[in-house]
Write a protein that holds these residues in place. Structure first.
Motif, PDB file in Angstrom:
ATOM      1  N   LEU A   9       0.828  -1.210   0.000  1.00 13.02           N
ATOM      2  CA  LEU A   9       0.000   0.000   0.000  1.00 13.02           C
ATOM      3  C   LEU A   9       0.862   1.260   0.000  1.00 13.02           C
ATOM      4  O   LEU A   9       0.576   2.222  -0.719  1.00 13.02           O
ATOM      5  CB  LEU A   9      -0.936  -0.005   1.207  1.00 13.02           C
ATOM      6  CG  LEU A   9      -1.880   1.189   1.324  1.00 13.02           C
ATOM      7  CD1 LEU A   9      -2.831   1.237   0.141  1.00 13.02           C
ATOM      8  CD2 LEU A   9      -2.644   1.121   2.627  1.00 13.02           C
ATOM      9  N   TYR A  10       1.935   1.252   0.758  1.00 10.27           N
ATOM     10  CA  TYR A  10       2.825   2.403   0.803  1.00 10.27           C
ATOM     11  C   TYR A  10       3.458   2.655  -0.560  1.00 10.27           C
ATOM     12  O   TYR A  10       3.529   3.797  -1.023  1.00 10.27           O
ATOM     13  CB  TYR A  10       3.901   2.203   1.866  1.00 10.27           C
ATOM     14  CG  TYR A  10       4.883   3.332   1.943  1.00 10.27           C
ATOM     15  CD1 TYR A  10       4.502   4.551   2.502  1.00 10.27           C
ATOM     16  CD2 TYR A  10       6.167   3.215   1.445  1.00 10.27           C
ATOM     17  CE1 TYR A  10       5.389   5.602   2.564  1.00 10.27           C
ATOM     18  CE2 TYR A  10       7.050   4.255   1.507  1.00 10.27           C
ATOM     19  CZ  TYR A  10       6.666   5.456   2.073  1.00 10.27           C
ATOM     20  OH  TYR A  10       7.541   6.500   2.128  1.00 10.27           O
ATOM     21  N   TYR A  11       3.900   1.601  -1.238  1.00 10.48           N
ATOM     22  CA  TYR A  11       4.512   1.781  -2.552  1.00 10.48           C
ATOM     23  C   TYR A  11       3.495   2.194  -3.613  1.00 10.48           C
ATOM     24  O   TYR A  11       3.817   2.926  -4.545  1.00 10.48           O
ATOM     25  CB  TYR A  11       5.273   0.527  -2.978  1.00 10.48           C
ATOM     26  CG  TYR A  11       6.601   0.417  -2.293  1.00 10.48           C
ATOM     27  CD1 TYR A  11       7.568   1.401  -2.460  1.00 10.48           C
ATOM     28  CD2 TYR A  11       6.894  -0.643  -1.459  1.00 10.48           C
ATOM     29  CE1 TYR A  11       8.787   1.323  -1.818  1.00 10.48           C
ATOM     30  CE2 TYR A  11       8.118  -0.739  -0.824  1.00 10.48           C
ATOM     31  CZ  TYR A  11       9.059   0.252  -1.009  1.00 10.48           C
ATOM     32  OH  TYR A  11      10.261   0.177  -0.364  1.00 10.48           O
ATOM     33  N   ILE A  12       2.259   1.755  -3.472  1.00 11.95           N
ATOM     34  CA  ILE A  12       1.208   2.220  -4.385  1.00 11.95           C
ATOM     35  C   ILE A  12       0.988   3.722  -4.196  1.00 11.95           C
ATOM     36  O   ILE A  12       0.855   4.474  -5.172  1.00 11.95           O
ATOM     37  CB  ILE A  12      -0.095   1.431  -4.162  1.00 11.95           C
ATOM     38  CG1 ILE A  12       0.071   0.008  -4.691  1.00 11.95           C
ATOM     39  CG2 ILE A  12      -1.282   2.116  -4.821  1.00 11.95           C
ATOM     40  CD1 ILE A  12      -1.088  -0.918  -4.348  1.00 11.95           C
ATOM     41  N   LEU A  13       0.955   4.175  -2.949  1.00 12.10           N
ATOM     42  CA  LEU A  13       0.798   5.610  -2.681  1.00 12.10           C
ATOM     43  C   LEU A  13       1.999   6.400  -3.192  1.00 12.10           C
ATOM     44  O   LEU A  13       1.845   7.511  -3.706  1.00 12.10           O
ATOM     45  CB  LEU A  13       0.588   5.854  -1.192  1.00 12.10           C
ATOM     46  CG  LEU A  13      -0.771   5.431  -0.637  1.00 12.10           C
ATOM     47  CD1 LEU A  13      -0.784   5.568   0.875  1.00 12.10           C
ATOM     48  CD2 LEU A  13      -1.880   6.245  -1.258  1.00 12.10           C
ATOM     49  N   GLN A  14       3.193   5.853  -3.074  1.00 11.10           N
ATOM     50  CA  GLN A  14       4.393   6.515  -3.610  1.00 11.10           C
ATOM     51  C   GLN A  14       4.291   6.644  -5.128  1.00 11.10           C
ATOM     52  O   GLN A  14       4.631   7.672  -5.700  1.00 11.10           O
ATOM     53  CB  GLN A  14       5.656   5.735  -3.252  1.00 11.10           C
ATOM     54  CG  GLN A  14       6.126   5.944  -1.861  1.00 11.10           C
ATOM     55  CD  GLN A  14       6.805   7.297  -1.672  1.00 11.10           C
ATOM     56  OE1 GLN A  14       6.701   8.205  -2.460  1.00 11.10           O
ATOM     57  NE2 GLN A  14       7.518   7.397  -0.584  1.00 11.10           N
ATOM     58  N   VAL A  71      -0.963  17.813   0.996  1.00  7.83           N
ATOM     59  CA  VAL A  71      -1.870  16.853   1.631  1.00  7.83           C
ATOM     60  C   VAL A  71      -1.452  15.420   1.306  1.00  7.83           C
ATOM     61  O   VAL A  71      -1.421  14.553   2.189  1.00  7.83           O
ATOM     62  CB  VAL A  71      -3.333  17.120   1.193  1.00  7.83           C
ATOM     63  CG1 VAL A  71      -4.250  15.984   1.617  1.00  7.83           C
ATOM     64  CG2 VAL A  71      -3.817  18.436   1.750  1.00  7.83           C
ATOM     65  N   LEU A  72      -1.107  15.161   0.050  1.00  8.77           N
ATOM     66  CA  LEU A  72      -0.672  13.821  -0.342  1.00  8.77           C
ATOM     67  C   LEU A  72       0.610  13.415   0.382  1.00  8.77           C
ATOM     68  O   LEU A  72       0.734  12.279   0.860  1.00  8.77           O
ATOM     69  CB  LEU A  72      -0.475  13.745  -1.853  1.00  8.77           C
ATOM     70  CG  LEU A  72      -0.075  12.389  -2.427  1.00  8.77           C
ATOM     71  CD1 LEU A  72      -1.144  11.347  -2.128  1.00  8.77           C
ATOM     72  CD2 LEU A  72       0.169  12.499  -3.917  1.00  8.77           C
ATOM     73  N   SER A  77       3.480  10.497   4.715  1.00  9.46           N
ATOM     74  CA  SER A  77       4.255  10.531   5.963  1.00  9.46           C
ATOM     75  C   SER A  77       3.527   9.792   7.083  1.00  9.46           C
ATOM     76  O   SER A  77       4.137   9.041   7.847  1.00  9.46           O
ATOM     77  CB  SER A  77       4.516  11.974   6.382  1.00  9.46           C
ATOM     78  OG  SER A  77       5.292  12.628   5.436  1.00  9.46           O
ATOM     79  N   PHE A  78       2.210  10.004   7.177  1.00 17.06           N
ATOM     80  CA  PHE A  78       1.422   9.300   8.184  1.00 17.06           C
ATOM     81  C   PHE A  78       1.485   7.796   7.962  1.00 17.06           C
ATOM     82  O   PHE A  78       1.659   7.019   8.914  1.00 17.06           O
ATOM     83  CB  PHE A  78      -0.035   9.776   8.155  1.00 17.06           C
ATOM     84  CG  PHE A  78      -0.942   8.978   9.040  1.00 17.06           C
ATOM     85  CD1 PHE A  78      -0.918   9.154  10.411  1.00 17.06           C
ATOM     86  CD2 PHE A  78      -1.791   8.033   8.502  1.00 17.06           C
ATOM     87  CE1 PHE A  78      -1.740   8.414  11.240  1.00 17.06           C
ATOM     88  CE2 PHE A  78      -2.619   7.280   9.315  1.00 17.06           C
ATOM     89  CZ  PHE A  78      -2.593   7.472  10.681  1.00 17.06           C
ATOM     90  N   CYS A  79       1.343   7.371   6.697  1.00 20.02           N
ATOM     91  CA  CYS A  79       1.410   5.943   6.389  1.00 20.02           C
ATOM     92  C   CYS A  79       2.777   5.364   6.720  1.00 20.02           C
ATOM     93  O   CYS A  79       2.876   4.256   7.250  1.00 20.02           O
ATOM     94  CB  CYS A  79       1.081   5.701   4.911  1.00 20.02           C
ATOM     95  SG  CYS A  79      -0.660   5.936   4.515  1.00 20.02           S
TER      96      CYS A  79
END
Length: 87
Positions: A9-14, A71-72, A77-79
């Motif tokens: 999920l983190y890499y998808i958001l990146q 915001v993104l 950062s939160f994730c």
């Protein structure tokens, strides 16, 4: 198992942050949307960036995309903190 899901999920958001950055770069060039790849990038990035349109306009410059990127990056950062269990 859950740790692998969090990493994916983190890499998808990146990857999505990279797409948003590409959309901002393509928007600087007036004729870039004549080509297919910039149009696809804009379509993918627009669902997140659209709510921020017109929030901060100073003169002829629209800084609303900057708010969306902030915001993104805050979400990323939160994730990262949540996925790694804190600093």
């Amino acid at each position: 198992m859950f740790a692998i899901f969090k990493i994916i999920l983190y890499y998808i958001l990146q990857g999505y942050a990279i797409i948003v950055s590409l959309d901002i770069i393509f928007s600087l060039f007036s004729n870039s949307y004549e080509y297919k790849f910039p149009r696809i990038v804009h379509t993918v990035a627009n669902w997140f960036m659209e709510p921020f349109e017109g929030l901060l306009i100073l003169g002829r410059i629209d800084f609303s995309r900057l708010i969306g990127v902030i915001v993104l990056e805050g979400i990323l950062s939160f994730c990262f903190i949540w996925f790694t269990g804190g600093i």
